[in-house]
Design an enzyme around this catalytic site. Structure first.
Site, PDB file in Angstrom:
ATOM      1  N   HIS A 148      12.381  15.213  28.898  1.00 30.44           N
ATOM      2  CA  HIS A 148      13.411  16.178  30.603  1.00 30.44           C
ATOM      3  C   HIS A 148      12.983  17.161  29.821  1.00 30.44           C
ATOM      4  O   HIS A 148      12.655  18.560  31.029  1.00 30.44           O
ATOM      5  CB  HIS A 148      14.728  15.613  29.092  1.00 30.44           C
ATOM      6  CG  HIS A 148      15.724  16.553  29.994  1.00 30.44           C
ATOM      7  ND1 HIS A 148      16.617  16.310  31.568  1.00 30.44           N
ATOM      8  CD2 HIS A 148      16.589  17.346  29.707  1.00 30.44           C
ATOM      9  CE1 HIS A 148      17.529  17.357  31.961  1.00 30.44           C
ATOM     10  NE2 HIS A 148      17.349  18.054  30.847  1.00 30.44           N
ATOM     11  N   TYR A 185       8.462  17.629  31.058  1.00 30.52           N
ATOM     12  CA  TYR A 185       7.998  17.283  31.781  1.00 30.52           C
ATOM     13  C   TYR A 185       6.409  17.431  31.037  1.00 30.52           C
ATOM     14  O   TYR A 185       5.482  17.112  31.844  1.00 30.52           O
ATOM     15  CB  TYR A 185       7.890  18.842  32.680  1.00 30.52           C
ATOM     16  CG  TYR A 185       8.936  19.341  33.386  1.00 30.52           C
ATOM     17  CD1 TYR A 185       9.285  20.044  34.140  1.00 30.52           C
ATOM     18  CD2 TYR A 185      10.312  18.988  32.706  1.00 30.52           C
ATOM     19  CE1 TYR A 185      10.128  20.300  34.644  1.00 30.52           C
ATOM     20  CE2 TYR A 185      11.357  19.133  33.571  1.00 30.52           C
ATOM     21  CZ  TYR A 185      11.733  19.578  34.317  1.00 30.52           C
ATOM     22  OH  TYR A 185      13.214  20.984  34.533  1.00 30.52           O
ATOM     23  N   HIS A 196      21.490  15.573  36.349  1.00 31.23           N
ATOM     24  CA  HIS A 196      22.420  14.691  35.524  1.00 31.23           C
ATOM     25  C   HIS A 196      22.868  13.665  35.638  1.00 31.23           C
ATOM     26  O   HIS A 196      23.809  12.977  35.505  1.00 31.23           O
ATOM     27  CB  HIS A 196      24.155  15.557  35.115  1.00 31.23           C
ATOM     28  CG  HIS A 196      24.120  16.450  34.320  1.00 31.23           C
ATOM     29  ND1 HIS A 196      25.293  16.762  33.294  1.00 31.23           N
ATOM     30  CD2 HIS A 196      23.178  16.972  32.862  1.00 31.23           C
ATOM     31  CE1 HIS A 196      24.841  16.612  32.003  1.00 31.23           C
ATOM     32  NE2 HIS A 196      23.620  17.191  31.639  1.00 31.23           N
ATOM     33  N   ASP A 222      22.240  28.425  34.466  1.00 34.28           N
ATOM     34  CA  ASP A 222      21.197  29.188  34.309  1.00 34.28           C
ATOM     35  C   ASP A 222      20.832  29.924  35.448  1.00 34.28           C
ATOM     36  O   ASP A 222      20.535  30.581  35.397  1.00 34.28           O
ATOM     37  CB  ASP A 222      20.229  27.175  35.351  1.00 34.28           C
ATOM     38  CG  ASP A 222      20.098  26.393  34.624  1.00 34.28           C
ATOM     39  OD1 ASP A 222      19.765  26.599  33.069  1.00 34.28           O
ATOM     40  OD2 ASP A 222      19.425  25.570  34.884  1.00 34.28           O
ATOM     41  N   GLN A 237      27.018  15.647  26.830  1.00 36.67           N
ATOM     42  CA  GLN A 237      28.158  16.531  26.479  1.00 36.67           C
ATOM     43  C   GLN A 237      29.873  16.588  27.271  1.00 36.67           C
ATOM     44  O   GLN A 237      29.934  15.882  28.076  1.00 36.67           O
ATOM     45  CB  GLN A 237      27.640  17.414  26.899  1.00 36.67           C
ATOM     46  CG  GLN A 237      26.198  17.844  26.833  1.00 36.67           C
ATOM     47  CD  GLN A 237      25.291  17.038  27.894  1.00 36.67           C
ATOM     48  OE1 GLN A 237      25.971  16.508  27.827  1.00 36.67           O
ATOM     49  NE2 GLN A 237      24.329  17.789  28.070  1.00 36.67           N
ATOM     50  N   GLU A 254      24.335  19.436  22.149  1.00 38.66           N
ATOM     51  CA  GLU A 254      24.056  19.904  23.143  1.00 38.66           C
ATOM     52  C   GLU A 254      24.675  20.708  24.154  1.00 38.66           C
ATOM     53  O   GLU A 254      25.824  20.702  25.074  1.00 38.66           O
ATOM     54  CB  GLU A 254      23.724  19.035  24.939  1.00 38.66           C
ATOM     55  CG  GLU A 254      21.844  19.094  24.319  1.00 38.66           C
ATOM     56  CD  GLU A 254      21.459  17.948  25.376  1.00 38.66           C
ATOM     57  OE1 GLU A 254      22.193  17.475  26.645  1.00 38.66           O
ATOM     58  OE2 GLU A 254      20.564  16.808  25.171  1.00 38.66           O
ATOM     59  N   SER A 255      26.659  20.969  23.249  1.00 37.20           N
ATOM     60  CA  SER A 255      27.854  21.209  23.194  1.00 37.20           C
ATOM     61  C   SER A 255      27.507  22.131  24.863  1.00 37.20           C
ATOM     62  O   SER A 255      26.710  22.920  24.289  1.00 37.20           O
ATOM     63  CB  SER A 255      28.107  21.410  21.988  1.00 37.20           C
ATOM     64  OG  SER A 255      28.587  19.912  20.940  1.00 37.20           O
ATOM     65  N   GLN A 256      28.446  21.932  25.116  1.00 38.47           N
ATOM     66  CA  GLN A 256      28.337  22.928  26.407  1.00 38.47           C
ATOM     67  C   GLN A 256      28.836  24.430  26.196  1.00 38.47           C
ATOM     68  O   GLN A 256      29.357  24.463  25.242  1.00 38.47           O
ATOM     69  CB  GLN A 256      29.625  22.736  27.253  1.00 38.47           C
ATOM     70  CG  GLN A 256      28.195  20.411  27.966  1.00 38.47           C
ATOM     71  CD  GLN A 256      27.495  21.209  28.742  1.00 38.47           C
ATOM     72  OE1 GLN A 256      27.284  21.631  29.957  1.00 38.47           O
ATOM     73  NE2 GLN A 256      26.100  20.826  27.778  1.00 38.47           N
ATOM     74  N   ASN A 286      13.527  22.302  43.297  1.00 40.71           N
ATOM     75  CA  ASN A 286      13.319  20.839  44.223  1.00 40.71           C
ATOM     76  C   ASN A 286      13.921  19.519  42.653  1.00 40.71           C
ATOM     77  O   ASN A 286      13.789  20.501  41.724  1.00 40.71           O
ATOM     78  CB  ASN A 286      11.419  20.455  44.005  1.00 40.71           C
ATOM     79  CG  ASN A 286      10.769  20.663  43.058  1.00 40.71           C
ATOM     80  OD1 ASN A 286      10.282  20.370  42.275  1.00 40.71           O
ATOM     81  ND2 ASN A 286      10.138  21.759  43.045  1.00 40.71           N
ATOM     82  N   SER A 296      13.142  14.792  37.360  1.00 39.44           N
ATOM     83  CA  SER A 296      14.020  13.116  36.869  1.00 39.44           C
ATOM     84  C   SER A 296      13.391  12.274  36.531  1.00 39.44           C
ATOM     85  O   SER A 296      13.136  11.602  37.899  1.00 39.44           O
ATOM     86  CB  SER A 296      15.453  13.125  37.212  1.00 39.44           C
ATOM     87  OG  SER A 296      15.936  12.489  36.712  1.00 39.44           O
TER      88      SER A 296
END
Length: 758
Positions: A42, A45, A88, A110, A238, A310-312, A505, A545
């Protein structure tokens, strides 16, 4: 002991050996955890980077291309537009509400980390057959997660896709696109610079939710047979807080407007280690991180948990020391937590005399060093795999089973009704009118927004967004299928008067360790590159993904194309599907696909409904497509600019073919149509991009403009009456409207008042 650990973290023996080579020693447990998440599929890549390099990324209007948090283009009038798409998939399959909600939260970050205020979200979704109770649970959970987060944070969801196929039953896909706008001078990048500058963690506290999310979930498929094993992955999902995100958006944008930030990066996949190593690597510097300074929401967290959580709703800002008090005060005003967790340090000479920026994890700023690794080795130097590729052995037999010659119209009316499904139930869960910029909302060819918002220069321009995919096309021919998908997305933008400017994409594929999957991925990337070269489109970002499989069965190759377009003058709305009684119906574009076979049915919804999954796709005629699409863009743009026009409606011919396009327009207006004759029965359901249904009040004037543009066109019939007549096929308008409006809610067994179709 360490050797056993690396396998449990998803690292291969060769990758472990490479880590030892980079460090010139064995890593400790913390260092190994950092590499495990950063070298995961992830984040790195590692199976796709080799192929992604073939995509065109340059353009005069491109301000930021791939490699940053979001792509950015110059939209004119001093305004830049940022766009990003992410997946996701695996989190949403385990915990649909939080998986989808945090997908929205991540994609928003992002975009606003570039300095852009998020303006809109779109959501391409793929599920299994709705006859399954589990699929209905997934749909309702995912839709609730998207609406719960997007509505609460205050960003409209303005469109997307909804696909149902049994191939996604074990592994649904949840892709999310976000677009935002910013004054050009506010653009900021995720770069750490300035030795002595501070790394400030903004936003939520750090917990154990999401630890290892990218490596536990996105680098492995689902067992399908062992529910307990799949449920054990649930802690890797998360948990989101949209109200924290809203405060974080406002605080970050004000920090940027105030000139208090040198660089900024969101904490997405891999958490703090990702943000610190990537910003340091981009700036060619090192960074010291105090793991004890990170605000925690749980007791007893180990350093590897703090670094990889990875807490948001967290961001990392690079600031100068003299700005700390101002930053702290501004964040306090927005009730956003701000904590100094790191310092930018100078690169150092290694044993070979090379300058290296080191990421050090410390127990206190001046305390024990718990881990030390080259930042670039985490962010930029993951292994690069050229995995074996093989064309599926059974593909020739599948292609030979072509449904094109099976053109019987028996049951065609029932087929059309079955394929007319209005996704409005889903879109009614979303607020599509936040900011009051939405001109064309969900359910039409493309979404259209006024390019306006707080802090933006005044402009009459608009931006259009579309997401498109066609897994059945891509299963037959991933290269040509992806080319046609890009063209279909361009056609959707044309229907709202927008010229396409940039592509993002989301490449959703199966297990990359299967040679057939890697062949599909490589072919799809080449197909996208060819389409973008033909149509002059840069790819400004994206997401890959992989490992989308269940019980060893891969999903269909599913490249999702997100397209951004610009309308130069948006004073009035485009015509939409709003034709009137007596209007002429004109088909613009090549009536037949080029080549010896007219009206190919391979990969069409009609063929799939009849159980025919084979055949060959229509070739793409780029020259004809460009000419036809340019004509439609100009016609619709004239309406948007407020000029007088005889154009009353426009819709591209896409899913379910000509019959589907006309059926949707009948459902939307409640007016029948009469098309007296067809060239062949297959014309009803054949699918290939580059054809448009136009309604006009003055057919001779429209045809004169068509001839002047050198574009093919034919008058199909006229609007009026209470029936849809397509040659031998006849349906009552009332039946079409009822089926179209109620089909999805009935399939989901949702009982609610249904708003009238307008």
């Amino acid at each position: 002991m360490t050797t056993d650990l690396h396998r449990s973290l998803g690292l291969t023996d060769d990758e472990f050996a490479e880590i030892c080579r980079v460090l010139e020693r064995e890593p400790n447990h913390l260092e190994l955890a950092l590499y495990a998440v950063m070298w995961s599929e992830h984040c790195s890549y590692k199976s796709s980077r080799l192929h992604l390099r073939r995509l065109p990324t340059a353009g005069d209007h491109v301000l930021v291309g791939p490699g940053e948090n979001a792509g950015v283009i110059d939209a004119g009038d001093g305004i830049a537009v940022a766009i990003r798409i992410e997946s996701h998939n695996h989190p949403s399959a385990i915990e649909p509400y939080q998986g989808a909600a945090t997908g929205v939260g991540g994609i928003l970050r992002d975009v606003f980390t570039m300095g852009a205020r998020p303006l809109a979200v779109m959501d391409p979704l793929f599920f299994g057959d709705l006859e399954s109770a589990r699929q209905r649970w997934l749909v309702e959970g995912v839709v609730s997660g998207i609406s719960g987060y997007g509505n609460s944070v205050g960003v409209p969801t303005i469109g997307g896709e909804l696909t149902f196929d049994e191939r996604y039953a074990g592994n649904p896909l949840v892709n999310v696109l976000c677009c935002g706008a910013l004054p050009r001078e506010r653009l900021v990048l995720g770069v750490a610079s300035g030795v002595g500058n501070l790394a400030v963690l903004l936003g939520s506290t750090t917990g154990r939710d999401g630890i290892g999310g990218v490596s536990v979930l996105a680098s492995a498929g689902f067992s399908g047979a062992d529910a307990d094993a799949d449920d054990a992955k649930r802690p890797s999902v998360q948990v989101g807080d949209p109200y924290e995100e809203k405060r974080l958006i406002e605080a970050c944008l004000e920090l940027l407007d105030s000139g208090l930030v040198v660089g900024i990066q969101d904490l997405g996949g891999a958490g703090l280690v990702c943000a610190t190593s990537e910003t340091a690597a981009r700036g060619g510097v090192g960074m010291d991180v105090d793991v004890t300074a990170v605000p925690l929401r749980e007791l007893g967290m180990e350093p590897f948990e703090v670094m990889t959580s990875e807490s948001q709703e967290r961001m990392l800002a690079i600031i100068t020391p003299e700005n700390w008090e101002a930053v702290a005060a501004l964040c306090a005003k927005w009730e956003v937590r701000a904590t100094v967790v790191g310092r930018v340090v100078a690169p150092e000479l290694d044993a070979h005399g090379r300058e290296v920026g080191l990421l050090r994890v410390r127990d206190g700023f001046d305390g024990e060093v718990l881990a030390v690794v080259p930042a670039a080795s985490l962010a930029d130097e993951a292994p690069l795999y050229d995995r074996p590729r093989a064309r599926p052995a059974e593909l020739d037999a599948i292609l030979a089973d072509d449904p094109t010659n099976d053109e019987s119209l028996e049951g065609a009316g029932d087929d059309l009704l079955a394929m007319l499904v209005d996704p409005a139930w889903v879109y009614r869960q979303y607020d599509s009118q936040l900011f009051l910029n939405t001109v064309v909302g969900p359910g039409r060819d493309a979404a259209l927004l006024r390019l306006a918002g707080p802090g933006l220069p005044a402009s009459q321009r608009g931006i259009a967004l579309s997401t498109d995919s066609n897994p059945h096309w891509c299963a037959l021919d991933p290269r040509l299928g992806t080319t046609l998908t890009v063209a279909e997305s361009v056609a959707n933008l044309a229907c709202v008067g927008a010229s396409a400017k940039a592509v993002v994409n989301c490449l959703n594929f199966g297990n990359p360790e299967h040679p057939e999957v890697m062949w599909q991925l490589s072919e799809a990337i080449d197909g996208m590159a060819e389409a973008c070269d033909d149509l002059g489109l840069p790819v400004v970002g994206g997401n890959v993904s992989l490992y989308n499989e269940s019980a060893g069965r891969d999903i269909y190759p599913t490249p999702v194309v997100g397209l951004l377009g610009v309308v130069e003058s948006l004073i009035a709305p485009p015509p939409g599907w709003n034709w009137a009684e007596g209007d002429a119906i004109v088909l613009v574009g090549a009536r037949r696909a080029s080549g010896p076979t007219p009206f190919p049915l391979a990969g069409s919804r009609w063929a799939i409904r009849r159980g025919r999954h084979g055949g060959r796709l229509a070739p793409f005629d780029a020259a004809s497509f460009r000419a036809t699409t340019s004509f439609v863009v100009n016609e619709v743009a004239a309406v948007c600019a407020g000029r007088a026009s005889d154009l009353s409606a426009v819709h591209d011919v896409a899913g379910a073919g000509l019959a589907g396009a006309l059926g949707e327009m009948v459902a939307a207006t409640g007016l029948g149509v009469d098309v007296a004759s067809l060239e062949a029965p297959g014309e009803l359901f054949s699918e290939f991009p580059g054809r448009y249904v136009l309604g006009t009040r003055d057919v001779e004037a429209l045809l004169a403009r068509v001839r002047a543009a050198g574009v093919a066109a034919v008058v199909l019939g006229h609007v009026g009456g209470s029936r849809l007549r397509l040659g031998e096929v006849e349906l009552e308008v009332a039946a079409i409207r009822h089926t179209y409006t109620h089909a999805l809610a009935d399939a989901l067994d949702v009982r609610e008042w249904t708003a009238p179709v307008l």
